[in-house]
Write a protein that holds these residues in place. Structure first.
Motif, mmCIF file in Angstrom:
data_model
loop_
_atom_site.group_PDB
_atom_site.id
_atom_site.type_symbol
_atom_site.label_atom_id
_atom_site.label_comp_id
_atom_site.label_asym_id
_atom_site.label_seq_id
_atom_site.Cartn_x
_atom_site.Cartn_y
_atom_site.Cartn_z
ATOM 1 N N ASN A 1 17.334 11.460 2.374
ATOM 2 C CA ASN A 1 16.129 12.266 2.595
ATOM 3 C C ASN A 1 15.154 11.572 3.551
ATOM 4 O OD1 ASN A 1 17.118 14.243 0.957
ATOM 5 N ND2 ASN A 1 15.636 13.971 -0.714
ATOM 6 N N TYR B 1 7.972 6.693 7.361
ATOM 7 C CA TYR B 1 9.295 6.966 6.786
ATOM 8 C C TYR B 1 10.293 5.866 7.165
ATOM 9 C CZ TYR B 1 8.017 11.635 5.080
ATOM 10 O OH TYR B 1 7.453 12.691 4.402
ATOM 11 N N PRO C 1 17.710 7.452 0.512
ATOM 12 C CA PRO C 1 17.889 7.067 1.915
ATOM 13 C C PRO C 1 18.188 8.284 2.802
ATOM 14 C CG PRO C 1 18.990 5.490 0.493
ATOM 15 C CD PRO C 1 18.501 6.590 -0.405
ATOM 16 N N GLN D 1 11.297 9.534 -6.395
ATOM 17 C CA GLN D 1 12.470 10.348 -6.751
ATOM 18 C C GLN D 1 12.981 11.194 -5.581
ATOM 19 O OE1 GLN D 1 11.416 13.729 -9.393
ATOM 20 N NE2 GLN D 1 9.270 13.129 -9.099
ATOM 21 N N PHE D 2 12.091 11.523 -4.633
ATOM 22 C CA PHE D 2 12.515 12.335 -3.483
ATOM 23 C C PHE D 2 13.034 11.469 -2.339
ATOM 24 C CE2 PHE D 2 8.798 14.643 -5.386
ATOM 25 C CZ PHE D 2 9.568 15.559 -6.084
ATOM 26 N N HIS D 3 12.745 10.166 -2.410
ATOM 27 C CA HIS D 3 12.992 9.292 -1.261
ATOM 28 C C HIS D 3 14.351 8.619 -1.300
ATOM 29 C CE1 HIS D 3 8.399 8.981 -0.249
ATOM 30 N NE2 HIS D 3 8.880 10.190 -0.107
ATOM 31 N N THR E 1 0.843 -1.215 0.000
ATOM 32 C CA THR E 1 0.000 0.000 0.000
ATOM 33 C C THR E 1 0.870 1.254 0.000
ATOM 34 O OG1 THR E 1 -1.712 -1.173 1.240
ATOM 35 C CG2 THR E 1 -1.838 1.229 1.230
ATOM 36 N N LEU E 2 1.895 1.250 0.841
ATOM 37 C CA LEU E 2 2.804 2.405 0.898
ATOM 38 C C LEU E 2 3.484 2.625 -0.453
ATOM 39 C CD1 LEU E 2 4.586 2.017 4.385
ATOM 40 C CD2 LEU E 2 2.915 3.751 3.714
ATOM 41 N N GLU F 1 2.127 6.192 -7.268
ATOM 42 C CA GLU F 1 1.014 6.962 -7.855
ATOM 43 C C GLU F 1 1.367 8.453 -7.933
ATOM 44 O OE1 GLU F 1 -2.392 6.456 -5.365
ATOM 45 O OE2 GLU F 1 -3.836 6.627 -7.015
ATOM 46 N N ARG F 2 2.081 8.948 -6.911
ATOM 47 C CA ARG F 2 2.448 10.372 -6.856
ATOM 48 C C ARG F 2 3.847 10.647 -7.422
ATOM 49 N NH1 ARG F 2 -1.135 9.075 -3.593
ATOM 50 N NH2 ARG F 2 -2.852 10.476 -3.003
ATOM 51 N N ASP F 3 4.503 9.596 -7.875
ATOM 52 C CA ASP F 3 5.866 9.733 -8.409
ATOM 53 C C ASP F 3 6.794 10.395 -7.377
ATOM 54 O OD1 ASP F 3 7.910 9.464 -10.221
ATOM 55 O OD2 ASP F 3 7.384 11.235 -11.404
ATOM 56 N N TRP F 4 6.659 9.954 -6.140
ATOM 57 C CA TRP F 4 7.443 10.547 -5.048
ATOM 58 C C TRP F 4 8.731 9.768 -4.761
ATOM 59 C CZ3 TRP F 4 3.358 12.138 -0.718
ATOM 60 C CH2 TRP F 4 2.719 13.313 -1.130
ATOM 61 N N LEU G 1 12.333 3.693 4.451
ATOM 62 C CA LEU G 1 13.795 3.589 4.437
ATOM 63 C C LEU G 1 14.227 2.122 4.453
ATOM 64 C CD1 LEU G 1 16.642 4.716 4.479
ATOM 65 C CD2 LEU G 1 16.420 5.129 6.935
ATOM 66 N N PHE H 1 1.093 4.038 -3.042
ATOM 67 C CA PHE H 1 0.806 5.451 -2.752
ATOM 68 C C PHE H 1 1.919 6.352 -3.293
ATOM 69 C CE2 PHE H 1 0.772 9.253 -0.131
ATOM 70 C CZ PHE H 1 -0.573 9.523 0.094
#
Lengths: 106, 106, 106, 106
Positions: free
Chosen positions: A27, A64, A25, A21-23, A9-10, A16-19, A68, A13
């Protein structure tokens, strides 16, 4: 690692938001510290807290932390158990019972 | 909440050492922030980290987070899912996709 | 310790609001960690920050740090200089120059 | 900004070791959070702390905070005073006296 519906699920999520790229380790490690600060803010001036607020901030820390672990291919349960074993060696029951002293002063 | 073997292991470990007396919610919140700082230290000067060290510190964050959830009778998975739903409302896919902007500036 | 107009301003501000009662050393230490988290949030996803926001959060860290020093009768400049001397011994120039390695691995 | 001997000492220390290359604002912000966690560790389980240890960790927080201010050309005293003024507007004496309530709930 067996199927883990929460992790799926995580991941969905974030995808879906194309996040992703920000994640990085790094960050995610910063994010855990930031959310841990917000959690601590619930207890800043007294211990009389709003349980819903705590749940909210604790959820952020956990989210988070799981992201990680996932990024580094670490199984949360496995690393918790491995660490607990090392802690058990540093704090044997007969020495550590009822004491909050750090192991190097026990 | 169904049976949770990991949580039972954690509880037994703490009971054996009589450490529950130190684990007020406030002390656990402090402990999460302290361990989050140690985790962040792995990434202090560069992103080239020792994965075992990260695993070790991340395990500490997770352990204290699970203990705090347990102390407050919060189900970790449930609060993560509830928070994810609120986050999804604040960050709808069409607005948040590919952006790290905070929701109040989206 | 010589006269310190900034400290006197801080003290007067707190006394006027009768906030000293909340400023136990422990609460101030928590507050520093909380504000350090807010400062870090400026750098959560990228290094491209709003300087005014950073100034704002950094001011909070500094304020609580000065209040904690004051509460414990510590002179900020003196403890910074004393620590710098210890750091200099742990990181002699010839070994530490140009390296971010921790002293126990130098 | 007038001559500041402490800052000059800090700068010389860092230049001598060629450490400026590691001191990006982001890395300094992380360092402040890391040291704030170590300071908080002094108060993890009880309030009965070793004052020398607190002085040591508080010095680290202050040092990195001053380095970050310096890197961003911010005058520590000036940003503390500017923030205090804003705080004074959010917490007027007649509303905030003797209360630790956050301004948006006062």
């Amino acid at each position: 690692m067996t199927r883990n519906p929460l992790l799926e699920t995580l991941r969905a999520f974030m995808t879906e938001r194309d996040w992703g790229q920000f994640h990085s380790p790094e960050n995610l490690a910063k994010s855990i510290a930031i959310e841990a600060g917000e959690l601590l803010e619930c207890y800043q001036w007294n211990a009389d807290v709003d349980r819903d607020e705590v749940a909210d901030e604790l959820a952020d820390v956990l989210t988070y932390a799981l992201l990680l672990a996932d990024k580094l291919n670490l199984d949360p349960e496995q690393i918790i158990r491995a660490k607990l074993e090392r802690t058990g060696q540093k704090y044997p029951v007969e020495k550590a019972k009822g004491r909050s002293t750090k192991y190097d002063r026990l």
